[in-house]
Design a protein around this motif. Structure first.
Motif, PDB file in Angstrom:
ATOM      1  N   LYS A 239       0.838  -1.213   0.000  1.00 27.18           N
ATOM      2  CA  LYS A 239       0.000   0.000   0.000  1.00 27.18           C
ATOM      3  C   LYS A 239       0.868   1.258   0.000  1.00 27.18           C
ATOM      4  N   GLN A 240       1.898   1.247   0.814  1.00 27.58           N
ATOM      5  CA  GLN A 240       2.782   2.413   0.891  1.00 27.58           C
ATOM      6  C   GLN A 240       3.522   2.639  -0.424  1.00 27.58           C
ATOM      7  N   MET A 241       3.938   1.545  -1.051  1.00 27.90           N
ATOM      8  CA  MET A 241       4.631   1.650  -2.325  1.00 27.90           C
ATOM      9  C   MET A 241       3.714   2.249  -3.395  1.00 27.90           C
ATOM     10  N   VAL A 242       2.464   1.777  -3.452  1.00 28.79           N
ATOM     11  CA  VAL A 242       1.505   2.304  -4.422  1.00 28.79           C
ATOM     12  C   VAL A 242       1.263   3.796  -4.186  1.00 28.79           C
ATOM     13  N   ALA A 243       1.126   4.205  -2.923  1.00 26.38           N
ATOM     14  CA  ALA A 243       0.910   5.624  -2.606  1.00 26.38           C
ATOM     15  C   ALA A 243       2.111   6.466  -3.042  1.00 26.38           C
ATOM     16  N   ASN A 244       3.316   5.941  -2.813  1.00 25.30           N
ATOM     17  CA  ASN A 244       4.529   6.674  -3.217  1.00 25.30           C
ATOM     18  C   ASN A 244       4.609   6.831  -4.738  1.00 25.30           C
ATOM     19  N   ILE A 245       4.245   5.756  -5.450  1.00 24.91           N
ATOM     20  CA  ILE A 245       4.287   5.820  -6.917  1.00 24.91           C
ATOM     21  C   ILE A 245       3.280   6.844  -7.436  1.00 24.91           C
ATOM     22  N   GLU A 246       2.095   6.892  -6.839  1.00 25.70           N
ATOM     23  CA  GLU A 246       1.092   7.877  -7.247  1.00 25.70           C
ATOM     24  C   GLU A 246       1.622   9.297  -7.064  1.00 25.70           C
TER      25      GLU A 246
END
Length: 226
Positions: free
Chosen positions: A35-42
């Motif tokens: 989840k954190q990785m997806v948020a960072n990519i966004e």
């Protein structure tokens, strides 16, 4: 101007390389870490879009004769951005399926989490839309300023050309006036010389007449005395 573009270009290259690496790591992560990785990519994708907007504004301010090369590079960067977004979308689909499964397993929290996620996405889209509108407005204003500057330069060039033509006409008139004045001065000098010559001749003639009269008188006296 081009130095600013190249600076944005370097930032974009570093950022997209990092995004590519992170997208490749998403399928290998689990739970909160994913989840954190997806948020960072966004967040990084949003930064990349902002860099593209800045570069596009810089390209609009580059002179037309040099703009072609930068426009071609912008097209390649937009294609790269589209590919990144497509890759991220595929990873998000897998991620969403996993999150949905996790949410369906929770009691009472699935609807609330989905609603929060949708609201977050809606706000993000609204912020992006506002930035695009602001960027478009700046581009329109910049284009208008450029057109006004070109019109002013065109008017100034016409004024300079008219001034040059007037100077040429003035030079021609001055040359003609100079020739006329020179001719007049020469005629005045000639008349003056003729006048002086006439005066001299009159004086000379008077002197000769006086001398002749004196001579005649003297001869008459001598005759009478004889």
């Amino acid at each position: 101007m081009s130095s600013d573009f190249e600076s944005y270009e370097q930032d974009f290259a570093v950022l997209t390389a990092d995004i590519t690496g992170r997208i490749g790591r998403v399928p290998k992560l689990l739970g909160d870490e994913k989840k954190q990785m997806v948020a960072n990519i966004e967040k990084q994708l949003e930064e990349a879009r902002e860099l593209l907007e800045q570069m596009e504004l810089e390209v609009r301010e580059i002179p037309p004769q040099s703009r072609g090369m930068y426009s071609s590079r912008m097209r390649s960067y937009k294609q790269e951005m589209g590919k990144l977004e497509a890759d991220f979308k595929r990873s998000r689909i897998a991620y969403s399926d996993e999150v949905r499964n996790e949410l369906l397993g929770d009691d009472g929290n699935s609807s609330e989490n989905q609603r929060a996620h949708l609201l977050d996405n809606t706000e993000r889209l609204e912020r992006s839309s506002r930035r695009l509108e602001a960027g478009y407005q700046i581009a329109v204003e910049t284009e208008q300023i450029g057109q006004e500057m070109l019109e002013n330069l065109s008017h100034d060039r016409e004024k300079i050309q008219r001034a040059r033509e007037r100077l040429r006409e003035t030079d021609a008139n001055l040359g003609k006036s100079s020739r006329i004045l020179t001719g007049m001065l020469r005629r005045i000098q000639l008349k003056r010389c003729l006048s002086l010559a006439e005066e001299w001749l009159l004086k000379k003639r008077s002197s000769l007449c006086y001398a002749a009269c004196s001579t005649v008188g003297t001869l008459g006296c001598l005759v009478l005395s004889l």
